[in-house]
Write a protein that holds these residues in place. Sequence first.
Motif, PDB file in Angstrom:
ATOM      1  N   PRO A 119       0.808  -1.227   0.000  1.00 37.00           N
ATOM      2  CA  PRO A 119       0.000   0.000   0.000  1.00 37.00           C
ATOM      3  C   PRO A 119       0.838   1.273   0.000  1.00 37.00           C
ATOM      4  CG  PRO A 119      -0.097  -1.076   2.138  1.00 37.00           C
ATOM      5  CD  PRO A 119       0.551  -2.038   1.208  1.00 37.00           C
ATOM      6  N   LEU A 120       2.065   1.206   0.545  1.00 40.92           N
ATOM      7  CA  LEU A 120       2.928   2.386   0.549  1.00 40.92           C
ATOM      8  C   LEU A 120       3.623   2.578  -0.793  1.00 40.92           C
ATOM      9  CD1 LEU A 120       4.659   2.228   4.060  1.00 40.92           C
ATOM     10  CD2 LEU A 120       2.933   3.865   3.287  1.00 40.92           C
ATOM     11  N   GLY A 121       3.666   1.516  -1.593  1.00 40.86           N
ATOM     12  CA  GLY A 121       4.327   1.607  -2.890  1.00 40.86           C
ATOM     13  C   GLY A 121       5.837   1.703  -2.780  1.00 40.86           C
ATOM     14  N   VAL A 122       6.419   1.011  -1.788  1.00 41.79           N
ATOM     15  CA  VAL A 122       7.868   1.052  -1.613  1.00 41.79           C
ATOM     16  C   VAL A 122       8.470  -0.311  -1.933  1.00 41.79           C
ATOM     17  CG1 VAL A 122       7.746   2.871   0.106  1.00 41.79           C
ATOM     18  CG2 VAL A 122       7.719   0.478   0.848  1.00 41.79           C
ATOM     19  N   GLY A 123       9.745  -0.295  -2.279  1.00 42.35           N
ATOM     20  CA  GLY A 123      10.452  -1.522  -2.593  1.00 42.35           C
ATOM     21  C   GLY A 123      11.936  -1.337  -2.391  1.00 42.35           C
ATOM     22  N   ALA A 124      12.724  -2.240  -2.970  1.00 41.43           N
ATOM     23  CA  ALA A 124      14.174  -2.172  -2.830  1.00 41.43           C
ATOM     24  C   ALA A 124      14.693  -0.828  -3.329  1.00 41.43           C
ATOM     25  CB  ALA A 124      14.826  -3.313  -3.603  1.00 41.43           C
ATOM     26  N   GLY A 125      15.573  -0.233  -2.561  1.00 41.72           N
ATOM     27  CA  GLY A 125      16.138   1.055  -2.934  1.00 41.72           C
ATOM     28  C   GLY A 125      15.421   2.243  -2.344  1.00 41.72           C
ATOM     29  N   ASP A 126      14.209   2.030  -1.833  1.00 42.89           N
ATOM     30  CA  ASP A 126      13.457   3.116  -1.188  1.00 42.89           C
ATOM     31  C   ASP A 126      13.781   3.139   0.306  1.00 42.89           C
ATOM     32  OD1 ASP A 126      12.080   3.848  -3.550  1.00 42.89           O
ATOM     33  OD2 ASP A 126      10.652   2.210  -3.232  1.00 42.89           O
ATOM     34  N   THR A 213      -4.113  -2.451  12.075  1.00 46.69           N
ATOM     35  CA  THR A 213      -3.338  -1.803  11.016  1.00 46.69           C
ATOM     36  C   THR A 213      -4.066  -0.544  10.564  1.00 46.69           C
ATOM     37  OG1 THR A 213      -2.476  -3.936  10.256  1.00 46.69           O
ATOM     38  CG2 THR A 213      -2.310  -2.076   8.729  1.00 46.69           C
ATOM     39  N   THR A 214      -3.365   0.580  10.598  1.00 47.12           N
ATOM     40  CA  THR A 214      -3.956   1.861  10.217  1.00 47.12           C
ATOM     41  C   THR A 214      -3.178   2.455   9.049  1.00 47.12           C
ATOM     42  OG1 THR A 214      -4.588   2.269  12.518  1.00 47.12           O
ATOM     43  CG2 THR A 214      -4.674   4.145  11.008  1.00 47.12           C
ATOM     44  N   ARG A 215      -3.897   2.820   7.991  1.00 45.96           N
ATOM     45  CA  ARG A 215      -3.291   3.469   6.838  1.00 45.96           C
ATOM     46  C   ARG A 215      -3.687   4.940   6.848  1.00 45.96           C
ATOM     47  NH1 ARG A 215      -4.746  -0.922   2.008  1.00 45.96           N
ATOM     48  NH2 ARG A 215      -3.620  -2.711   2.915  1.00 45.96           N
ATOM     49  N   VAL A 217      -3.957   8.532   5.037  1.00 44.89           N
ATOM     50  CA  VAL A 217      -4.126   9.006   3.663  1.00 44.89           C
ATOM     51  C   VAL A 217      -3.922  10.513   3.580  1.00 44.89           C
ATOM     52  CG1 VAL A 217      -5.697   9.116   1.686  1.00 44.89           C
ATOM     53  CG2 VAL A 217      -5.757   7.131   3.235  1.00 44.89           C
ATOM     54  N   THR A 218      -3.083  10.922   2.652  1.00 41.97           N
ATOM     55  CA  THR A 218      -2.826  12.333   2.379  1.00 41.97           C
ATOM     56  C   THR A 218      -2.795  12.541   0.867  1.00 41.97           C
ATOM     57  OG1 THR A 218      -1.502  12.595   4.380  1.00 41.97           O
ATOM     58  CG2 THR A 218      -1.209  14.249   2.669  1.00 41.97           C
ATOM     59  N   GLY A 219      -3.530  13.523   0.398  1.00 51.06           N
ATOM     60  CA  GLY A 219      -3.526  13.815  -1.031  1.00 51.06           C
ATOM     61  C   GLY A 219      -3.987  12.652  -1.879  1.00 51.06           C
ATOM     62  N   GLY A 220      -4.898  11.856  -1.333  1.00 46.45           N
ATOM     63  CA  GLY A 220      -5.447  10.744  -2.097  1.00 46.45           C
ATOM     64  C   GLY A 220      -4.579   9.509  -2.130  1.00 46.45           C
ATOM     65  N   ARG A 221      -3.483   9.490  -1.369  1.00 50.03           N
ATOM     66  CA  ARG A 221      -2.634   8.288  -1.346  1.00 50.03           C
ATOM     67  C   ARG A 221      -2.203   7.981   0.083  1.00 50.03           C
ATOM     68  NH1 ARG A 221       2.955   9.070  -1.259  1.00 50.03           N
ATOM     69  NH2 ARG A 221       3.616  11.260  -1.128  1.00 50.03           N
ATOM     70  N   ILE A 222      -1.795   6.747   0.299  1.00 56.49           N
ATOM     71  CA  ILE A 222      -1.362   6.302   1.613  1.00 56.49           C
ATOM     72  C   ILE A 222       0.077   6.751   1.831  1.00 56.49           C
ATOM     73  CG2 ILE A 222      -0.915   4.291   3.077  1.00 56.49           C
ATOM     74  CD1 ILE A 222      -3.149   2.859   1.508  1.00 56.49           C
ATOM     75  N   THR A 223       0.294   7.537   2.871  1.00 54.41           N
ATOM     76  CA  THR A 223       1.621   8.093   3.121  1.00 54.41           C
ATOM     77  C   THR A 223       2.300   7.511   4.358  1.00 54.41           C
ATOM     78  OG1 THR A 223       0.549   9.936   4.259  1.00 54.41           O
ATOM     79  CG2 THR A 223       1.147  10.277   1.958  1.00 54.41           C
ATOM     80  N   ALA A 224       1.588   6.751   5.162  1.00 52.47           N
ATOM     81  CA  ALA A 224       2.175   6.101   6.335  1.00 52.47           C
ATOM     82  C   ALA A 224       1.272   4.949   6.753  1.00 52.47           C
ATOM     83  CB  ALA A 224       2.352   7.088   7.485  1.00 52.47           C
ATOM     84  N   VAL A 225       1.861   3.953   7.370  1.00 55.17           N
ATOM     85  CA  VAL A 225       1.107   2.793   7.858  1.00 55.17           C
ATOM     86  C   VAL A 225       1.620   2.431   9.249  1.00 55.17           C
ATOM     87  CG1 VAL A 225       0.606   0.338   7.544  1.00 55.17           C
ATOM     88  CG2 VAL A 225       0.673   1.856   5.551  1.00 55.17           C
ATOM     89  N   SER A 226       0.699   2.230  10.183  1.00 52.90           N
ATOM     90  CA  SER A 226       1.083   1.768  11.517  1.00 52.90           C
ATOM     91  C   SER A 226       0.505   0.374  11.760  1.00 52.90           C
ATOM     92  CB  SER A 226       0.587   2.731  12.607  1.00 52.90           C
ATOM     93  OG  SER A 226      -0.818   2.661  12.744  1.00 52.90           O
ATOM     94  N   VAL A 227       1.285  -0.460  12.425  1.00 54.90           N
ATOM     95  CA  VAL A 227       0.851  -1.799  12.808  1.00 54.90           C
ATOM     96  C   VAL A 227       0.971  -1.891  14.325  1.00 54.90           C
ATOM     97  CG1 VAL A 227       1.208  -4.271  12.544  1.00 54.90           C
ATOM     98  CG2 VAL A 227       1.657  -2.735  10.615  1.00 54.90           C
ATOM     99  N   SER A 228      -0.170  -1.873  15.011  1.00 53.68           N
ATOM    100  CA  SER A 228      -0.209  -1.890  16.475  1.00 53.68           C
ATOM    101  C   SER A 228      -0.604  -3.276  16.957  1.00 53.68           C
ATOM    102  CB  SER A 228      -1.209  -0.859  17.003  1.00 53.68           C
ATOM    103  OG  SER A 228      -0.928   0.429  16.484  1.00 53.68           O
ATOM    104  N   THR A 229       0.174  -3.821  17.854  1.00 49.85           N
ATOM    105  CA  THR A 229      -0.065  -5.163  18.385  1.00 49.85           C
ATOM    106  C   THR A 229      -0.523  -5.060  19.832  1.00 49.85           C
ATOM    107  OG1 THR A 229       1.650  -6.062  16.930  1.00 49.85           O
ATOM    108  CG2 THR A 229       0.946  -7.432  18.782  1.00 49.85           C
ATOM    109  N   TYR A 230      -1.780  -5.434  20.088  1.00 45.92           N
ATOM    110  CA  TYR A 230      -2.360  -5.387  21.428  1.00 45.92           C
ATOM    111  C   TYR A 230      -2.419  -6.782  22.035  1.00 45.92           C
ATOM    112  CZ  TYR A 230      -4.031  -0.589  20.765  1.00 45.92           C
ATOM    113  OH  TYR A 230      -4.101   0.758  20.563  1.00 45.92           O
ATOM    114  N   ARG A 231      -2.443  -6.840  23.341  1.00 45.14           N
ATOM    115  CA  ARG A 231      -2.595  -8.103  24.061  1.00 45.14           C
ATOM    116  C   ARG A 231      -4.033  -8.603  23.913  1.00 45.14           C
ATOM    117  NH1 ARG A 231      -0.629  -6.799  29.975  1.00 45.14           N
ATOM    118  NH2 ARG A 231      -2.361  -8.232  30.276  1.00 45.14           N
ATOM    119  N   ALA A 232      -4.217  -9.607  23.089  1.00 50.11           N
ATOM    120  CA  ALA A 232      -5.572 -10.119  22.861  1.00 50.11           C
ATOM    121  C   ALA A 232      -6.072 -10.982  24.002  1.00 50.11           C
ATOM    122  CB  ALA A 232      -5.617 -10.919  21.559  1.00 50.11           C
ATOM    123  N   ASP A 233      -5.167 -11.435  24.867  1.00 51.54           N
ATOM    124  CA  ASP A 233      -5.624 -12.271  25.985  1.00 51.54           C
ATOM    125  C   ASP A 233      -6.518 -11.494  26.926  1.00 51.54           C
ATOM    126  OD1 ASP A 233      -3.389 -10.721  26.703  1.00 51.54           O
ATOM    127  OD2 ASP A 233      -3.020 -11.988  28.446  1.00 51.54           O
TER     128      ASP A 233
END
Length: 250
Positions: A119-126, A213-215, A217-233
Amino acid sequence: MGTTQLDTVQEPKYWHLKTVLSEALDSEFAVGEVLPNERDLAARFGVARATLRQALEQLELEGRLQRRRGVGTTVAPPRMGVPVDRSGHSWPGAPGDAWQPADAAAVDGASVPSAVAEPLGVGAGDTVHVVRRTRVDNGQPVAAELLYVPAESVPGLATAAATGPVARARAVLQELQRLELDGEERAVELGSARAEDAKQLDRLPGAPVLVVTTRYVTGGRITAVSVSTYRADTCRLTFGDREDVAVLTG
């Protein structure tokens, strides 16, 4: 904790055992008390240890039990609400944010998980800035987060003056505040704690976790992504009219 005959029960043994154990937790055990070891419990109820583990895992998912490193299986305390959604859209690190920055690092896009890189559109070299944050409530670790920010999303970022890990993390968060946030896309799923997450959350590796997971959006595109891990127990989701998500933790 008394014994019971499980062989004639039609439902799965572990499910019936879970019910019996739950009743015992209410009547015979106090919050924080350590349960007998698996061998003793399995012998007492006349079940295989695999069956017992299934029942204990289910009770852990329901928030009745906690498995703690070096302690064992204990009775979980009552739950309390911790909101996941913020009121209105805001960038991570905005005033009122409950998360604390821990460190930040610049990595190659090739090392970013595919579920985030795509979704971020990144790959090798970025170049991607990865900010690690933690959330603590009532002295207990509640969640750990990885925030992925492509370098092109924060072109004005200057981390040279940020000499420490926390300062580097704050520099990335401060630069995000300069962007106009259009909205957020959020997804929730259950998972198992990786070794690193388990250590941060004071859980055992493989313990149930809730991944949010939160994406951004700025200017119509995804500019950052967060992955938050909570204690499901010890977590439960609640949804209101505003589609807010709350996590109840012990």
